[in-house]
Design an enzyme around this catalytic site. Sequence first.
Site, PDB file in Angstrom:
ATOM      1  N   HIS A  88      51.080   4.063  -6.393  1.00  0.00           N
ATOM      2  CA  HIS A  88      49.833   3.303  -6.281  1.00  0.00           C
ATOM      3  C   HIS A  88      48.680   3.933  -7.050  1.00  0.00           C
ATOM      4  O   HIS A  88      47.510   3.623  -6.811  1.00  0.00           O
ATOM      5  CB  HIS A  88      49.466   3.079  -4.807  1.00  0.00           C
ATOM      6  CG  HIS A  88      50.176   1.871  -4.247  1.00  0.00           C
ATOM      7  ND1 HIS A  88      51.489   1.623  -4.513  1.00  0.00           N
ATOM      8  CD2 HIS A  88      49.749   0.842  -3.493  1.00  0.00           C
ATOM      9  CE1 HIS A  88      51.840   0.488  -3.928  1.00  0.00           C
ATOM     10  NE2 HIS A  88      50.793  -0.010  -3.306  1.00  0.00           N
ATOM     11  N   ASP A 148      41.943   3.532   3.546  1.00  0.00           N
ATOM     12  CA  ASP A 148      41.734   2.139   3.971  1.00  0.00           C
ATOM     13  C   ASP A 148      43.057   1.376   3.991  1.00  0.00           C
ATOM     14  O   ASP A 148      43.271   0.504   4.819  1.00  0.00           O
ATOM     15  CB  ASP A 148      40.796   1.414   3.000  1.00  0.00           C
ATOM     16  CG  ASP A 148      39.395   1.978   3.057  1.00  0.00           C
ATOM     17  OD1 ASP A 148      39.095   2.719   4.008  1.00  0.00           O
ATOM     18  OD2 ASP A 148      38.614   1.680   2.139  1.00  0.00           O
ATOM     19  N   GLU A 261      31.643   2.910   6.949  1.00  0.00           N
ATOM     20  CA  GLU A 261      31.770   2.628   5.513  1.00  0.00           C
ATOM     21  C   GLU A 261      30.662   1.656   5.115  1.00  0.00           C
ATOM     22  O   GLU A 261      29.786   1.320   5.931  1.00  0.00           O
ATOM     23  CB  GLU A 261      33.139   2.011   5.176  1.00  0.00           C
ATOM     24  CG  GLU A 261      34.290   3.005   5.214  1.00  0.00           C
ATOM     25  CD  GLU A 261      35.502   2.555   4.418  1.00  0.00           C
ATOM     26  OE1 GLU A 261      35.427   1.505   3.728  1.00  0.00           O
ATOM     27  OE2 GLU A 261      36.534   3.249   4.480  1.00  0.00           O
TER      28      GLU A 261
HETATM   29  C1  LIG Z   1      45.529  -0.727  -2.503  1.00  0.00           C
HETATM   30  C2  LIG Z   1      45.095   0.726  -2.592  1.00  0.00           C
HETATM   31  C3  LIG Z   1      44.192   1.202  -1.672  1.00  0.00           C
HETATM   32  C4  LIG Z   1      43.786   2.544  -1.717  1.00  0.00           C
HETATM   33  N1  LIG Z   1      42.911   2.992  -0.788  1.00  0.00           N
HETATM   34  C5  LIG Z   1      42.533   4.271  -0.800  1.00  0.00           C
HETATM   35  C6  LIG Z   1      41.628   4.770   0.175  1.00  0.00           C
HETATM   36  O1  LIG Z   1      41.147   4.050   1.035  1.00  0.00           O
HETATM   37  N2  LIG Z   1      41.310   6.088   0.126  1.00  0.00           N
HETATM   38  C7  LIG Z   1      41.838   6.930  -0.803  1.00  0.00           C
HETATM   39  O2  LIG Z   1      41.530   8.113  -0.748  1.00  0.00           O
HETATM   40  N3  LIG Z   1      42.667   6.480  -1.747  1.00  0.00           N
HETATM   41  C8  LIG Z   1      43.021   5.175  -1.776  1.00  0.00           C
HETATM   42  N4  LIG Z   1      43.863   4.717  -2.745  1.00  0.00           N
HETATM   43  C9  LIG Z   1      44.274   5.638  -3.803  1.00  0.00           C
HETATM   44  C10 LIG Z   1      45.502   6.415  -3.378  1.00  0.00           C
HETATM   45  O3  LIG Z   1      45.176   7.367  -2.390  1.00  0.00           O
HETATM   46  C11 LIG Z   1      46.098   7.185  -4.542  1.00  0.00           C
HETATM   47  O4  LIG Z   1      46.325   6.341  -5.631  1.00  0.00           O
HETATM   48  C12 LIG Z   1      47.399   7.835  -4.131  1.00  0.00           C
HETATM   49  O5  LIG Z   1      47.795   8.748  -5.117  1.00  0.00           O
HETATM   50  C13 LIG Z   1      48.466   6.802  -3.991  1.00  0.00           C
HETATM   51  O6  LIG Z   1      49.540   7.335  -3.255  1.00  0.00           O
HETATM   52  P1  LIG Z   1      51.004   7.132  -3.808  1.00  0.00           P
HETATM   53  O7  LIG Z   1      51.889   7.576  -2.715  1.00  0.00           O
HETATM   54  O8  LIG Z   1      51.231   5.763  -4.318  1.00  0.00           O
HETATM   55  O9  LIG Z   1      50.962   8.209  -4.985  1.00  0.00           O
HETATM   56  P2  LIG Z   1      51.499   8.098  -6.479  1.00  0.00           P
HETATM   57  O10 LIG Z   1      50.661   7.125  -7.226  1.00  0.00           O
HETATM   58  O11 LIG Z   1      52.934   7.847  -6.471  1.00  0.00           O
HETATM   59  O12 LIG Z   1      51.192   9.582  -6.999  1.00  0.00           O
HETATM   60  C14 LIG Z   1      49.863  10.006  -7.231  1.00  0.00           C
HETATM   61  C15 LIG Z   1      49.812  11.435  -7.760  1.00  0.00           C
HETATM   62  O13 LIG Z   1      50.263  12.324  -6.740  1.00  0.00           O
HETATM   63  C16 LIG Z   1      51.427  13.001  -7.160  1.00  0.00           C
HETATM   64  N5  LIG Z   1      52.327  13.017  -6.013  1.00  0.00           N
HETATM   65  C17 LIG Z   1      52.898  11.966  -5.386  1.00  0.00           C
HETATM   66  N6  LIG Z   1      53.632  12.405  -4.354  1.00  0.00           N
HETATM   67  C18 LIG Z   1      53.514  13.745  -4.334  1.00  0.00           C
HETATM   68  C19 LIG Z   1      54.032  14.772  -3.509  1.00  0.00           C
HETATM   69  N7  LIG Z   1      54.843  14.504  -2.492  1.00  0.00           N
HETATM   70  N8  LIG Z   1      53.695  16.044  -3.777  1.00  0.00           N
HETATM   71  C20 LIG Z   1      52.882  16.339  -4.813  1.00  0.00           C
HETATM   72  N9  LIG Z   1      52.372  15.428  -5.634  1.00  0.00           N
HETATM   73  C21 LIG Z   1      52.677  14.136  -5.392  1.00  0.00           C
HETATM   74  C22 LIG Z   1      51.992  12.198  -8.327  1.00  0.00           C
HETATM   75  O14 LIG Z   1      52.747  12.981  -9.193  1.00  0.00           O
HETATM   76  C23 LIG Z   1      50.728  11.673  -8.949  1.00  0.00           C
HETATM   77  O15 LIG Z   1      50.173  12.662  -9.771  1.00  0.00           O
HETATM   78  C24 LIG Z   1      44.277   3.393  -2.735  1.00  0.00           C
HETATM   79  C25 LIG Z   1      45.163   2.893  -3.682  1.00  0.00           C
HETATM   80  C26 LIG Z   1      45.580   1.581  -3.610  1.00  0.00           C
HETATM   81  C27 LIG Z   1      46.516   1.048  -4.638  1.00  0.00           C
END
Ligand SMILES: Cc1cc2nc3c(=O)[nH]c(=O)nc-3n(C[C@H](O)[C@H](O)[C@H](O)COP(=O)(O)OP(=O)(O)OC[C@H]3O[C@@H](n4cnc5c(N)ncnc54)[C@H](O)[C@@H]3O)c2cc1C
Length: 512
Positions: A88, A148, A261
């Site tokens: 994400h 969120d 918020e």
């Molecule tokens: C609809 C939506 C709502 C969101 N709302 C919020 C919010 O309210 N607050 C907020 O703070 N953020 C929010 N985000 C952002 C979100 O926190 C970050 O994009 C987060 O990285 C997404 O998590 P993911 O599991 O999809 O990570 P990924 O996109 O898969 O990875 C993100 C980064 O983290 C690294 N990573 C992933 N897993 C690990 C692991 N286990 N160990 C070490 N590194 C790792 C990856 O290599 C990459 O660099 C939102 C994003 C979306 C799409």
Amino acid sequence: MIAYIERFVHENENDVDSNLGPDSAAELLSDLRVSAAALSDADKDFGGIQLSNPLAFLRPSDAADVAKIVRLAARSPHLTVAARGNGHSVNGQAMAHRGLVVDTTSLDCAIRVDAAAMRADVSGGALWEDVLRHCVGFHGVAPRSWTDYLGLTVGGTLSNAGVSGQAFAHGPQTENVTELEVVTGNGDVSVCSSSQNPELFFGVLGGLGQFGIVTRARVVLQPAPDMVRWIRVVYTRFSDFTRDSESLVTRPDGDSFDYVEGFVFVNSDDLVNGWPSVPLDRYASFDSGRVSALAGPVLYCLEAALHYKSEDSPSTVDTRLERLMGGLTFEKGLRFAADVGYVEFLLRVKQVEEEAKAKGIWAAPHPWLNLFVSKRDICDFDRVVFKDILKHGIGGPMLVYPLRRSKWDSRKSVALPEGEIFYLVALLRFCSPYQNGLSVHQMVVQNQEILQRCTDSGIDYKLYLPHYSTVEGWKRHFGNQWTRFQERKKRFDPMAILAPGQKIFSRNWQHS
Ligand SMILES: Cc1cc2nc3c(=O)[nH]c(=O)nc-3n(C[C@H](O)[C@H](O)[C@H](O)COP(=O)(O)OP(=O)(O)OC[C@H]3O[C@@H](n4cnc5c(N)ncnc54)[C@H](O)[C@@H]3O)c2cc1C
């Protein structure tokens, strides 16, 4: 699985041989207890702007599998490894072009709750929504700090910060874990906390995946409430909105709302960007006659929530609410409220996701921009960005709410602007294929314009979920934390194998 990898090796013979060497390719085939997933799942992310071409998408089952993958990559001169949580990110942060992508959601996702100690051990690949359902459903407890939207992995948000309306009180999610199991770029599996391997613990939290892959986190819990009184109130003047928001987040611990918020919306009847986006249920309407004639192109909404138990009498909840709201200076008559279950409240964006999927805009590109802006400059930001560049809205939410720096441990890796109070600004753009809004490219250009105007106006800000394509950009981002960030990289991932999609270090950077 073997057949898949054999086909994959055959199809990618040149790449595999040059990147892994024939012996290592054979090891990938026979030794690793990992299965491969469809590559097409790892070449894009939620942002939909970046594309990559990974060599393999691997599904390890435990930390030992992850360590084998990292050690294998270390034997090649070029290979990188990206942990991918739920993908994400919006700027390719979880991608590895011609590298190995590790699907952390395949890690053993058992959630082990110790309700007496108020903590849970969860996989780095667990989705927060699953942690919520398990903790509340089976044990009546819950983590204190959220995002969120909960379709994100534990490791993914801990690599950034994990911010929502609880962070003013409890700090971000990175402040609400006490122990991690991490696979470093050296291929070691390490357990770390503030007292055991503290440099790794503090580095990994907010460390953009640069120092290790989180395979397990110990999350702090609290008793879960049953219900939430959710309110929204509207402001014409930004100065009133910020004064009231700041007063709520700086009250003594336990003497405020449980969630605070806010957001900016367009002063018009536009269905997506305007007045209709404010009421909390479809039966309530926004009485625009209550908006002052002196109002500008945008208005402000403060959003707050109060936890309670189902056995609490309505009058008790009303009394607590009115005490907290006393003195707030919102526009009379522009106040909305709803009572919802605690789990329903935390999963509120899930409904938005389902509606967006039905309209075909969930899978469309998301050129999002997230910033932390210092309190000192937030009024300038309002003038330059909300009231000017974005006065017609962005086709999605424009969040703005205050946070307290004293709730963020400066030993962790996140970069913040100056001052005790700073604001999260999230420009969550959605591209509707059916509306005549800006194109994706125009949105990206507008994001750049916003950053340029901030710089030109001397606004103190840091990107949240940062992305830069040059080392200079990263140096500026980390400022006086850059040396520490580099030192941690040298120690925990000296060959720069991990998280290449962040574009901070290139493979074998120390030797180039
Ligand atoms: C609809 C939506 C709502 C969101 N709302 C919020 C919010 O309210 N607050 C907020 O703070 N953020 C929010 N985000 C952002 C979100 O926190 C970050 O994009 C987060 O990285 C997404 O998590 P993911 O599991 O999809 O990570 P990924 O996109 O898969 O990875 C993100 C980064 O983290 C690294 N990573 C992933 N897993 C690990 C692991 N286990 N160990 C070490 N590194 C790792 C990856 O290599 C990459 O660099 C939102 C994003 C979306 C799409």
